[in-house]
Structures are given as C-alpha cells and as structure tokens.
Scaffold this motif. Structure first.
Motif, PDB file in Angstrom:
ATOM      1  N   SER A 158       0.858  -1.190   0.000  1.00 20.11           N
ATOM      2  CA  SER A 158       0.000   0.000   0.000  1.00 20.11           C
ATOM      3  C   SER A 158       0.887   1.229   0.000  1.00 20.11           C
ATOM      4  N   SER A 159       0.398   2.295  -0.614  1.00 21.69           N
ATOM      5  CA  SER A 159       1.150   3.544  -0.677  1.00 21.69           C
ATOM      6  C   SER A 159       0.165   4.697  -0.781  1.00 21.69           C
ATOM      7  N   VAL A 160       0.690   5.878  -0.968  1.00 26.49           N
ATOM      8  CA  VAL A 160      -0.175   7.056  -1.096  1.00 26.49           C
ATOM      9  C   VAL A 160      -1.035   6.981  -2.350  1.00 26.49           C
ATOM     10  N   ARG A 204      14.094   1.033  -3.074  1.00 24.40           N
ATOM     11  CA  ARG A 204      14.773   2.152  -2.426  1.00 24.40           C
ATOM     12  C   ARG A 204      13.911   2.647  -1.271  1.00 24.40           C
ATOM     13  N   LEU A 205      14.385   3.648  -0.569  1.00 22.79           N
ATOM     14  CA  LEU A 205      13.636   4.213   0.548  1.00 22.79           C
ATOM     15  C   LEU A 205      12.405   4.956   0.035  1.00 22.79           C
ATOM     16  N   GLY A 206      11.220   4.370   0.211  1.00 20.12           N
ATOM     17  CA  GLY A 206       9.967   5.009  -0.161  1.00 20.12           C
ATOM     18  C   GLY A 206       9.517   4.777  -1.588  1.00 20.12           C
ATOM     19  N   ALA A 231       5.869   4.414  -5.989  1.00 21.11           N
ATOM     20  CA  ALA A 231       5.861   4.645  -4.543  1.00 21.11           C
ATOM     21  C   ALA A 231       5.550   3.361  -3.766  1.00 21.11           C
ATOM     22  N   THR A 232       6.129   3.246  -2.580  1.00 23.62           N
ATOM     23  CA  THR A 232       5.888   2.082  -1.734  1.00 23.62           C
ATOM     24  C   THR A 232       6.170   2.422  -0.270  1.00 23.62           C
TER      25      THR A 232
END
Length: 362
Positions: A158-160, A204-206, A231-232
């Motif tokens: 899930s992400s934004v 990667r980060l985010g 995004a993640t």
C-alpha cells in the motif's frame, strides 16, 4: 520414580544413545548424498571448487536433517527396546514388578528433551546455515545474475497512490530487488489503474526503481521507460522476508518475523504453521516413541518380532505422512495453523497410548 533410580538412568542412557546414533547416521548419509549431487551440478559452474562445494554441503545438511528427528525417535526407540528385550533386561524388570509405563518414562523424557533442544538450539543454527547456503549457492550456481525460486514471488503493498500487487519471477542475488517483475496498480477504491512490466525492480527508501519498464493502462497507449519510480511503504527486510522460506527463519526470530509480515499486509500462514510445528515437535517425538514401544515390547522367544517391527515402521511412516498432509492443509488455509501443527502429534500420542493400554492392560 524409576527415572531417578539406577535402572532409570541406565534406560535413559540407552534411549539417548540409540536416538542420537540414528540421527547422526542419517545426518552423515544425507551429507554424503548431498555432496555427491552438488559435485554433479558443479560441472556446470566455472566458479565451483571442491572446498566451496564442501562448505555448501555443510551449510545445507542441518536444515535437511532436521526433518528426520521423528524417524530418529522412532527407529532409536525401537532399537533400544528390542535390544533390552533381546538381552532379557525387560523380562527381569517385569519380573520385579516394573510395568511398561514405568520403563517408558525415560524414553518419553529423552524424546521430549531432544525435541526441545532441537527447537530452541538446533533449529536457529540450521536456519542460519540455510540462509548462508542460499547465498553461497546463488554465488556458485546463479546464471544471468538471478536466483531462480521454485515458485513466483507475490507481494502486496500500500502507498499514497493506493494498493498494488507485485509478481516477480526471481529475486536479485543481493536481495535488494526483484527480476522480471509486474506491478498491478489499483486506486484507493480498488479500481484498476495500470500494469507495469519491468526487467528488474530495486527497492529504495519510499519507492521502487524499475528498469526497462513498460506501462499499460486502459486510458492511454502503452509507454516504455528506461527508468520508472513507483511509490511504496515496504521496507527492505519486509521485501526479503516475503521470499524467505519458513525453514530459513529460526525459532526465536519467528514471532518478530510474523509481526513484521503482518504489518506489511502479507500472508503469514506459512510462518505461523512453521512456528506451531516447531512448538509441537517434542510431543511428536514422544508420539513416535510410543508407537515404537507398542511394537517393540514383545519377547523374542514368542516370535513374530520381525512382523511387529515392520508394522511399527509402517505406523511411523503413516504418522509422518499424516503430519505432512496436515501441514499442507494448514499452508493452504483449509485448517488453522494451530490445528494443522498439533493434531498429528496429539492423535499419534493418543493412538500410541491406546495401543499400549490394549497390549499391557488388556
């Protein structure tokens, strides 16, 4: 109690020696066969050397040998009881009023202690060595920079931007990403947005960094990108855990792994089943000893020992197959992991006790 008496300590040594001897014998047999198979495969790898193959076999064997603990309890218990019966030591014990339930106390104690030690001490070591074996095997045998898995890797995140389902053919050797990956993206309402196919995806980060990506959506023409960001909220440990087999996670690490996997929204059934199976192992070993006792207490002079031994081996294999079948049902979610892990051990113990009651008490 018989356990604290001289005869009880003697029986304890006999059972412990028999069970451990069977386990060590199978351990070295498995190691030898695995080494031969790895040497056969080494012909296809230009970097494989004999020391590396020996090291890889050493890392792999403990995890494989862990599965034979039930058989070690079965065969070791049968061997110890038949030896005591052949030497007429059980006859003498019975003549002075020692019942089968009393001289089986050391056997059950030894099986239970070995089961506990195999869970709290042996399992974390074998799991750690299995992880090292996977990394070493990837370095020796991997081709095209990929470590192929036995089945596709599935993730949910899930992400934004909403939800996404990720399917990958393999993991990258360094464990920081996936290869031959497909992203299926959905908005917060659950409506499909787009599909993204990529040669590989680095976490990667985010965000995910996708290489050679092709984006397909219902509203636009397919588009190709050399690099594409997605995004993640997944973390590196969570991603790695998704394709780490349960038997590569140690007993003490399992609760935290289950908790992290739940927070990531991933399925924890396999890890919960493995954890409960480890918890049930001491009882399963005791059940194997009871099965062994039910076919090994007959006096040699009465004859028919060979037939009983074959029956005991068959009963032990049936119990093992039932355990594997129950775990398969648990891994697919048909039954709960607790029931799938504990049912064979409980039922096996009850059947062993029932057989002994019929044999000893009529």
């Amino acid at each position: 109690m018989l356990i604290v008496s001289t005869f009880g300590r003697y029986l304890t040594r006999q059972f412990a020696r028999a069970i451990l001897s069977v386990f060590v014998t199978f351990f070295f047999l498995i190691g030898t066969l695995d080494f031969v198979e790895l040497m056969r495969r080494a012909g296809d790898s230009p970097v494989a050397t004999t020391p590396l193959i020996v090291q890889l076999a050493f890392y792999r064997v403990p995890a494989v040998a862990e599965q034979i603990f039930p058989f070690a309890a079965l065969f070791g218990g049968m061997f110890a009881l038949l030896t005591l019966s052949r030497k007429l030591e059980l006859v003498v014990a019975r003549s002075v009023g020692v019942s089968a339930w009393q001289f089986l106390q050391p056997a059950a104690l030894v099986a239970g202690v070995i089961g506990v030690l195999s869970v709290v001490a042996y399992n974390p070591i074998s799991a750690s060595l299995k992880r090292q074996a996977s990394a070493l095997e990837a370095r020796i045998f991997a081709r095209s920079g990929q470590v192929l898995t036995s089945q596709p890797i599935w993730l949910r995140q899930s992400s934004v931007d909403g939800q996404a389902i990720i399917r990958a053919v393999s993991a990258l050797p360094d464990g920081t990403g996936l290869a031959q990956v497909a992203f299926f993206s959905f908005d917060p309402a659950g409506h499909f947005i787009e599909r993204i196919d990529a040669r590989q995806a680095q976490l990667r980060l985010g965000h995910w960094e996708l290489s050679d990506a092709r984006v397909i959506s219902a509203s636009e023409e397919p588009q190709n990108y050399k690099s594409y960001l997605f995004a993640t909220t997944l973390e590196l440990d969570q991603m790695r855990q998704s394709f780490t087999p349960p038997d590569a996670v140690g007993f003490w690490s399992m609760p935290s792994v289950i908790e992290r996997t739940k927070r990531a929204g991933l399925d924890t059934t396999r890890y919960e089943l493995r954890y409960q199976s480890l918890m049930a192992r001491p009882l399963l070993l005791i059940a194997m000893v009871l099965v062994a006792a039910s076919v090994s207490l007959r006096f040699f002079r009465f004859g028919g020992v060979t037939r009983l031994v074959i029956g005991g081996v068959a009963a032990g294999f049936v119990l093992y197959v039932a355990t594997q079948l129950s775990e398969e049902l648990g891994s697919t979610g048909i039954v709960s992991p607790v029931v799938a892990a504990w049912l064979p051990a409980v039922v096996g113990s009850m059947l062993g006790v029932l057989a002994l009651l019929h044999q000893e008490d009529g």
